[in-house]
Design a protein around this motif. Structure first.
Motif, PDB file in Angstrom:
ATOM      1  N   ASP A   5       1.118  -1.615   0.486  1.00 14.18           N
ATOM      2  CA  ASP A   5      -0.192   0.262  -0.394  1.00 14.18           C
ATOM      3  C   ASP A   5       0.519   1.445  -0.003  1.00 14.18           C
ATOM      4  O   ASP A   5       0.600   2.401  -0.301  1.00 14.18           O
ATOM      5  CB  ASP A   5      -1.158  -0.105   1.754  1.00 14.18           C
ATOM      6  CG  ASP A   5      -2.217  -0.803   1.572  1.00 14.18           C
ATOM      7  OD1 ASP A   5      -2.249  -1.830   2.581  1.00 14.18           O
ATOM      8  OD2 ASP A   5      -2.253  -1.147  -0.210  1.00 14.18           O
ATOM      9  N   THR A   6       2.788   1.283  -0.692  1.00 13.26           N
ATOM     10  CA  THR A   6       2.673   2.206  -0.283  1.00 13.26           C
ATOM     11  C   THR A   6       3.517   2.124  -1.660  1.00 13.26           C
ATOM     12  O   THR A   6       4.405   1.188  -2.602  1.00 13.26           O
ATOM     13  CB  THR A   6       4.276   2.209   0.352  1.00 13.26           C
ATOM     14  OG1 THR A   6       3.655   2.141   2.157  1.00 13.26           O
ATOM     15  CG2 THR A   6       5.216   3.639   0.473  1.00 13.26           C
ATOM     16  N   ILE A   7       3.397   3.456  -2.470  1.00  6.71           N
ATOM     17  CA  ILE A   7       4.465   3.546  -4.047  1.00  6.71           C
ATOM     18  C   ILE A   7       5.409   4.366  -3.892  1.00  6.71           C
ATOM     19  O   ILE A   7       4.840   5.524  -3.490  1.00  6.71           O
ATOM     20  CB  ILE A   7       3.378   4.302  -5.040  1.00  6.71           C
ATOM     21  CG1 ILE A   7       2.263   2.739  -5.251  1.00  6.71           C
ATOM     22  CG2 ILE A   7       3.973   3.975  -6.064  1.00  6.71           C
ATOM     23  CD1 ILE A   7       0.808   3.429  -4.651  1.00  6.71           C
ATOM     24  N   THR A   8       6.809   4.501  -3.983  1.00  6.05           N
ATOM     25  CA  THR A   8       7.622   5.030  -4.198  1.00  6.05           C
ATOM     26  C   THR A   8       7.983   5.699  -5.811  1.00  6.05           C
ATOM     27  O   THR A   8       7.199   4.741  -7.022  1.00  6.05           O
ATOM     28  CB  THR A   8       9.302   4.811  -3.568  1.00  6.05           C
ATOM     29  OG1 THR A   8       8.777   3.699  -2.235  1.00  6.05           O
ATOM     30  CG2 THR A   8       9.886   5.358  -3.512  1.00  6.05           C
ATOM     31  N   PHE A   9       7.878   7.051  -5.493  1.00 12.67           N
ATOM     32  CA  PHE A   9       8.044   7.052  -7.407  1.00 12.67           C
ATOM     33  C   PHE A   9       9.576   8.029  -7.035  1.00 12.67           C
ATOM     34  O   PHE A   9      10.491   8.938  -6.520  1.00 12.67           O
ATOM     35  CB  PHE A   9       6.931   8.881  -7.254  1.00 12.67           C
ATOM     36  CG  PHE A   9       5.958   8.582  -7.217  1.00 12.67           C
ATOM     37  CD1 PHE A   9       4.964   7.513  -7.284  1.00 12.67           C
ATOM     38  CD2 PHE A   9       5.176   9.348  -5.829  1.00 12.67           C
ATOM     39  CE1 PHE A   9       3.686   7.273  -6.938  1.00 12.67           C
ATOM     40  CE2 PHE A   9       3.702   9.146  -4.979  1.00 12.67           C
ATOM     41  CZ  PHE A   9       2.945   7.936  -5.876  1.00 12.67           C
ATOM     42  N   THR A  10       9.670   7.509  -8.564  1.00  9.98           N
ATOM     43  CA  THR A  10      10.999   9.172  -8.805  1.00  9.98           C
ATOM     44  C   THR A  10      10.619   9.965  -9.705  1.00  9.98           C
ATOM     45  O   THR A  10       9.850  10.044 -11.062  1.00  9.98           O
ATOM     46  CB  THR A  10      12.103   7.692 -10.292  1.00  9.98           C
ATOM     47  OG1 THR A  10      11.298   7.242 -10.873  1.00  9.98           O
ATOM     48  CG2 THR A  10      12.028   6.348  -9.067  1.00  9.98           C
ATOM     49  N   LEU A  80       2.612  10.728 -12.896  1.00  2.00           N
ATOM     50  CA  LEU A  80       3.644   9.818 -12.774  1.00  2.00           C
ATOM     51  C   LEU A  80       4.669   9.737 -13.771  1.00  2.00           C
ATOM     52  O   LEU A  80       4.660   9.869 -15.170  1.00  2.00           O
ATOM     53  CB  LEU A  80       3.209   8.892 -12.425  1.00  2.00           C
ATOM     54  CG  LEU A  80       2.367   8.474 -10.837  1.00  2.00           C
ATOM     55  CD1 LEU A  80       3.512   8.312 -10.088  1.00  2.00           C
ATOM     56  CD2 LEU A  80       1.234   8.606 -10.903  1.00  2.00           C
ATOM     57  N   PRO A  81       6.187   9.453 -13.593  1.00  2.00           N
ATOM     58  CA  PRO A  81       6.979   9.551 -14.688  1.00  2.00           C
ATOM     59  C   PRO A  81       6.629   7.758 -15.447  1.00  2.00           C
ATOM     60  O   PRO A  81       7.272   7.724 -16.446  1.00  2.00           O
ATOM     61  CB  PRO A  81       8.575   9.967 -14.613  1.00  2.00           C
ATOM     62  CG  PRO A  81       7.911   9.184 -12.582  1.00  2.00           C
ATOM     63  CD  PRO A  81       6.379   9.521 -12.098  1.00  2.00           C
ATOM     64  N   SER A  82       6.641   6.530 -14.876  1.00  2.00           N
ATOM     65  CA  SER A  82       6.364   5.948 -15.230  1.00  2.00           C
ATOM     66  C   SER A  82       5.614   4.857 -15.462  1.00  2.00           C
ATOM     67  O   SER A  82       4.832   5.138 -14.162  1.00  2.00           O
ATOM     68  CB  SER A  82       7.720   4.848 -14.485  1.00  2.00           C
ATOM     69  OG  SER A  82       6.841   4.134 -13.543  1.00  2.00           O
ATOM     70  N   ASP A  83       5.272   4.229 -16.429  1.00  2.00           N
ATOM     71  CA  ASP A  83       3.817   3.345 -16.077  1.00  2.00           C
ATOM     72  C   ASP A  83       3.928   2.337 -15.043  1.00  2.00           C
ATOM     73  O   ASP A  83       3.045   2.455 -14.335  1.00  2.00           O
ATOM     74  CB  ASP A  83       4.141   2.342 -17.490  1.00  2.00           C
ATOM     75  CG  ASP A  83       4.083   2.996 -19.083  1.00  2.00           C
ATOM     76  OD1 ASP A  83       3.662   4.277 -18.820  1.00  2.00           O
ATOM     77  OD2 ASP A  83       4.161   2.337 -19.669  1.00  2.00           O
ATOM     78  N   GLY A  84       4.788   1.717 -14.297  1.00  2.00           N
ATOM     79  CA  GLY A  84       4.943   1.234 -13.273  1.00  2.00           C
ATOM     80  C   GLY A  84       4.473   1.832 -12.313  1.00  2.00           C
ATOM     81  O   GLY A  84       3.496   1.035 -11.627  1.00  2.00           O
TER      82      GLY A  84
END
Length: 166
Positions: A5-10, A80-84
């Motif tokens: 339930d945690t999503i890390t972004f770049t 968001l920068p990426s599809d994943g």
């Protein structure tokens, strides 16, 4: 292992009331989502009550989710920068939003959000303006982008705009 339930972004961006902020993480807890900066600190107005949403809009081409609150009409947006990262955020929003529907967003609006994000990445200070009554909207004759009344040149393509005669 990261909590599901945690999503890390770049290099993601969180925009609320026209103020862009760098986002590093989203944590879902119950029907809430907490958006944090890359150092793990909560962002300004980064608590999003998903059960209080009018709707959640998404655009797969641009990879953004827009959250529109029922009571205040406030719109917050994550780009968001990426599809994943985008796919995980969208799945988390669906899981934690309860009965709130996720709806496909207009590509042109989402493309505008991406341009805002790109300018922020480049260090450009921006101001996001409210939408205007569509019946009074003006458009660039060269590229079709909506322009403000009285604007001399299109900010998108640089074309000189026709002036209304008084």
């Amino acid at each position: 292992m990261e909590n599901k339930d945690t999503i890390t972004f770049t290099r993601a961006h969180y925009i609320v009331d026209g103020k862009p902020q760098n986002a590093g993480k989203a944590v879902f807890a119950g029907s809430a989502m907490l958006v944090m900066d890359p150092e793990g600190r909560p962002l300004d107005r980064g608590v999003v009550n998903l059960s209080d949403m009018y709707t959640i809009l998404y655009c797969d081409q641009i990879r953004n989710l827009s959250f529109i609150q029922k009571k205040t009409g406030t719109v917050s947006m994550l780009i968001l920068p990426s599809d994943g990262e985008y796919d995980r955020l969208k799945a988390g929003a669906k899981k934690h939003a309860g009965a709130v529907a996720l709806s496909r967003q207009n590509y042109k609006i989402a493309q505008y959000a991406r341009k805002i994000s790109d300018k922020v990445k480049d260090g450009v200070d921006i101001t996001v303006m409210d939408a205007v009554d569509e019946s009074k909207a003006l458009y660039c004759p060269e590229c079709g982008v909506q322009v403000e009344p009285g604007q001399q040149y299109c900010f998108e393509c640089g074309a000189e705009l026709p002036r209304k005669e008084a």
